[in-house]
Design an enzyme around this catalytic site. Sequence first.
Site, mmCIF file in Angstrom:
data_model
loop_
_atom_site.group_PDB
_atom_site.id
_atom_site.type_symbol
_atom_site.label_atom_id
_atom_site.label_comp_id
_atom_site.label_asym_id
_atom_site.label_seq_id
_atom_site.Cartn_x
_atom_site.Cartn_y
_atom_site.Cartn_z
ATOM 1 N N CYS A 2 0.821 -1.211 0.000
ATOM 2 C CA CYS A 2 0.000 0.000 0.000
ATOM 3 C C CYS A 2 0.854 1.259 0.000
ATOM 4 O O CYS A 2 1.964 1.270 0.513
ATOM 5 C CB CYS A 2 -0.908 0.013 1.225
ATOM 6 S SG CYS A 2 -1.891 -1.480 1.410
ATOM 7 N N ARG A 30 3.660 0.969 -6.531
ATOM 8 C CA ARG A 30 3.669 -0.081 -5.523
ATOM 9 C C ARG A 30 2.540 -1.087 -5.742
ATOM 10 O O ARG A 30 2.578 -2.185 -5.207
ATOM 11 C CB ARG A 30 3.552 0.536 -4.122
ATOM 12 C CG ARG A 30 4.721 1.442 -3.771
ATOM 13 C CD ARG A 30 4.478 2.177 -2.473
ATOM 14 N NE ARG A 30 4.528 1.299 -1.318
ATOM 15 C CZ ARG A 30 5.642 0.999 -0.643
ATOM 16 N NH1 ARG A 30 6.785 1.509 -1.023
ATOM 17 N NH2 ARG A 30 5.603 0.200 0.402
ATOM 18 N N TRP A 78 -4.089 -2.266 -1.306
ATOM 19 C CA TRP A 78 -4.072 -3.564 -1.973
ATOM 20 C C TRP A 78 -4.896 -4.501 -1.104
ATOM 21 O O TRP A 78 -4.558 -4.762 0.034
ATOM 22 C CB TRP A 78 -2.640 -4.074 -2.107
ATOM 23 C CG TRP A 78 -2.528 -5.312 -2.958
ATOM 24 C CD1 TRP A 78 -2.504 -6.595 -2.533
ATOM 25 C CD2 TRP A 78 -2.431 -5.365 -4.376
ATOM 26 N NE1 TRP A 78 -2.388 -7.445 -3.584
ATOM 27 C CE2 TRP A 78 -2.338 -6.728 -4.735
ATOM 28 C CE3 TRP A 78 -2.408 -4.401 -5.386
ATOM 29 C CZ2 TRP A 78 -2.228 -7.160 -6.059
ATOM 30 C CZ3 TRP A 78 -2.290 -4.826 -6.699
ATOM 31 C CH2 TRP A 78 -2.193 -6.180 -7.030
ATOM 32 N N ASN A 105 -1.306 0.130 6.398
ATOM 33 C CA ASN A 105 -0.573 -0.777 5.522
ATOM 34 C C ASN A 105 -0.199 -1.993 6.347
ATOM 35 O O ASN A 105 0.352 -1.851 7.440
ATOM 36 C CB ASN A 105 0.684 -0.094 4.976
ATOM 37 C CG ASN A 105 1.458 -0.988 4.022
ATOM 38 O OD1 ASN A 105 0.980 -2.021 3.596
ATOM 39 N ND2 ASN A 105 2.677 -0.570 3.684
ATOM 40 N N GLY A 106 -0.497 -3.195 5.845
ATOM 41 C CA GLY A 106 -0.139 -4.400 6.578
ATOM 42 C C GLY A 106 -1.348 -5.239 6.913
ATOM 43 O O GLY A 106 -2.418 -5.112 6.313
ATOM 44 N N GLU A 488 14.910 -15.786 -14.876
ATOM 45 C CA GLU A 488 14.510 -14.380 -14.813
ATOM 46 C C GLU A 488 13.853 -13.938 -16.113
ATOM 47 O O GLU A 488 12.873 -13.177 -16.101
ATOM 48 C CB GLU A 488 15.716 -13.500 -14.493
ATOM 49 C CG GLU A 488 15.479 -12.002 -14.573
ATOM 50 C CD GLU A 488 14.468 -11.458 -13.580
ATOM 51 O OE1 GLU A 488 14.101 -10.268 -13.708
ATOM 52 O OE2 GLU A 488 14.030 -12.216 -12.678
ATOM 53 N N LYS A 492 9.984 -12.390 -16.338
ATOM 54 C CA LYS A 492 9.605 -11.110 -16.923
ATOM 55 C C LYS A 492 8.388 -11.260 -17.846
ATOM 56 O O LYS A 492 7.489 -10.421 -17.839
ATOM 57 C CB LYS A 492 10.784 -10.503 -17.707
ATOM 58 C CG LYS A 492 11.846 -9.900 -16.818
ATOM 59 C CD LYS A 492 11.330 -8.675 -16.094
ATOM 60 C CE LYS A 492 12.013 -8.425 -14.770
ATOM 61 N NZ LYS A 492 11.633 -9.325 -13.693
ATOM 62 N N GLU A 495 5.268 -11.831 -15.724
ATOM 63 C CA GLU A 495 4.861 -10.649 -14.975
ATOM 64 C C GLU A 495 4.108 -9.643 -15.828
ATOM 65 O O GLU A 495 3.070 -9.118 -15.403
ATOM 66 C CB GLU A 495 6.099 -9.956 -14.374
ATOM 67 C CG GLU A 495 6.698 -10.655 -13.181
ATOM 68 C CD GLU A 495 7.924 -9.922 -12.660
ATOM 69 O OE1 GLU A 495 8.009 -9.700 -11.444
ATOM 70 O OE2 GLU A 495 8.794 -9.557 -13.482
ATOM 71 N N HIS A 511 15.604 -34.827 -19.108
ATOM 72 C CA HIS A 511 14.981 -35.397 -17.907
ATOM 73 C C HIS A 511 13.500 -35.034 -17.797
ATOM 74 O O HIS A 511 12.908 -35.186 -16.729
ATOM 75 C CB HIS A 511 15.728 -34.945 -16.655
ATOM 76 C CG HIS A 511 17.159 -35.402 -16.622
ATOM 77 N ND1 HIS A 511 17.513 -36.698 -16.337
ATOM 78 C CD2 HIS A 511 18.319 -34.743 -16.888
ATOM 79 C CE1 HIS A 511 18.832 -36.820 -16.406
ATOM 80 N NE2 HIS A 511 19.346 -35.648 -16.740
ATOM 81 N N LYS A 614 4.754 -3.655 -6.242
ATOM 82 C CA LYS A 614 6.203 -3.474 -6.274
ATOM 83 C C LYS A 614 6.861 -3.996 -5.003
ATOM 84 O O LYS A 614 7.916 -4.613 -5.047
ATOM 85 C CB LYS A 614 6.526 -1.989 -6.455
ATOM 86 C CG LYS A 614 8.012 -1.681 -6.590
ATOM 87 C CD LYS A 614 8.586 -2.286 -7.842
ATOM 88 C CE LYS A 614 10.035 -1.888 -8.057
ATOM 89 N NZ LYS A 614 10.640 -2.599 -9.200
#
Length: 619
Positions: A2, A30, A78, A105-106, A488, A492, A495, A511, A614
């Site tokens: 948040c 964020r 959020w 927030n939390g 990575e 990307k 995401e 395998h 974020k």
Amino acid sequence: MCGIVGYVGPDSNQRALDVIVEGLSRLEYRGYDSAGVALVADGEIAWRKKAGKLANLRSDIEAHPMPPSTTGIGHTRWATHGGPTDQNAHPHLGGEDDKVALIHNGIVENFHVLKTELLAEGVTFRSETDTEVAAQLLARAYGETGDLTEAMRVVCNRLEGAFTLLAVHADLPGTVVAARRNSPLVIGLGDGENFLGSDVAAFIGHTKSAMEVDQDQIVTITKDSVDVVGFDGTPAEGKRFEVTWDAAQAEKGGHSSFMVKEILEQPAAINDTLLGRTNEAGELVLDEMRIDPARLAAIDEIVIVACGTAFYSGLTAKYAIEHWTRIPCAVELAHEFRYCDPVVDERTLVVSISQSGETMDTLMAVKHARELGALTISICNTHGATIPRESDAALYTHAGPEIAVASTKAFTAQIAACYVLGLYLAQLRGGSQAEAAQQVMRELHEVPAKVDTLLGSMDRVREIARFMADTRSVLFLGRHVGYPIALEGALKLKEIAYIHAEGFAAGELKHGPIALIEPGQPVFIVVPSPSTPHNLHDKVVSNIQEIRARGARTLVIAEEGDESVVPFADEVIRVPATSPLLAPLLTIVPLQVFAAELAAAKGLDVDQPRNLAKSVTVE
């Protein structure tokens, strides 16, 4: 996750609303699904809150103007407890007279017990959130104490979980009270005005002077003062610091997205992370470490803890750190670390990696490591963040603000910082390792220019991405340091393009994963330099032949001059030659550019992908 903003300004300039909404807009990166503000005006709380993007809130305020005010709080939420609705958006009001407004927030873990208690007292709730419980408790405590700071202290000592709380009271124009436990909060120090934010971005357009807030502390700001006390009531002093970037760096600067801008900023981010790390003799000097070198030299195990992209930077660094130091190095997902009964002790170095320094999983892993007696070092991009303050030492990257949710320049800066740490440890251990460390540092300083050159040759990668906009699945292969780059690269695409993407160690093909190969399947292959030991280059070329024979479309990332890949590649993407262990700083770049261009070609929001934030500040 948040975004939180608090502001108190001078009576002569009643612009609280403008400052708060501006701060919220700077915190949009964020991630959030609703937004709201509360102002103290004429002995009342004026508030607006709307589900959806900040634009919805702005439209509502334009349609129903709010009164001028010197004092207010703002929030982007959020959703956790209760869906993203107008009713569940913050702020929440407390008391029968609605004179308290609170944002949060939390997560309040014991909210159900507290809510049951309040319901038994006849309190009526208007939302499904845990936050409204805190608002009602604060209103009750204020009625008993007549002091908003003391009321906040009473409430905080009843809450369990992770939280940052900001509150105002209708009878107290010119005052905002905040509290912090395991969730980000920073103070902005202005001239005749003061600020609160979950990130310095909230007030960077007004001041670069800031102050840290430690765990379990309560802050009371007015336009002229900042007072800090612990949850136990003990007065405390905040630690001041200067923000090293300005508001212009948080703007797109003419680029189509923040992600594109940040990809292009990687040469500077890597270079700035390396600056000042050596003395005139070429020896590594890490002044900010503030750990006895003898204790560092005595460690016999390294454990890296991180999540997401930061985890992949740790995986990349493992190969180099073990090679340079000959110290065993494990890389653990931070959210699994403390639940697997880790075997660490005072001779273990636990290295945490977090761009924001507020990642809750990583913070909890660091705390657990310290409880077990381990030495802890944080690699972080955010000065004053929680994880560096909870660690024995910090090694800051200097990537500047990273606004796009999908990390790019922070990733390469983290790898660079991990390399610096590994080389420093090698130097402490002496002998031939120390001499090699100086040579590697010289090579590292050449990398930013190579990245800059590489960024100038990405036109074909962008063409490929646009051509593949309708692709439904992409695979990525790599070996050695190329393996985490494959992971990575896949992340990307997941995401920001919402495409099924998987990264594999190339040796795993036979395998199982080779069963996924069918005609036309796009596969990126990160090919090691021919100078990589153990004949890994030829082994990966063999992997390319295996999947090409089964109809795969091979997109090969290879070092300049490596012609052996050409017969088996549908596309060859060249990167400048460098030492094999430093290659990830280059090979990741085409994959970042590819993901950003493909997502843009699909018409998606590159900077704010769905369902993501974020900074993940809850477990």
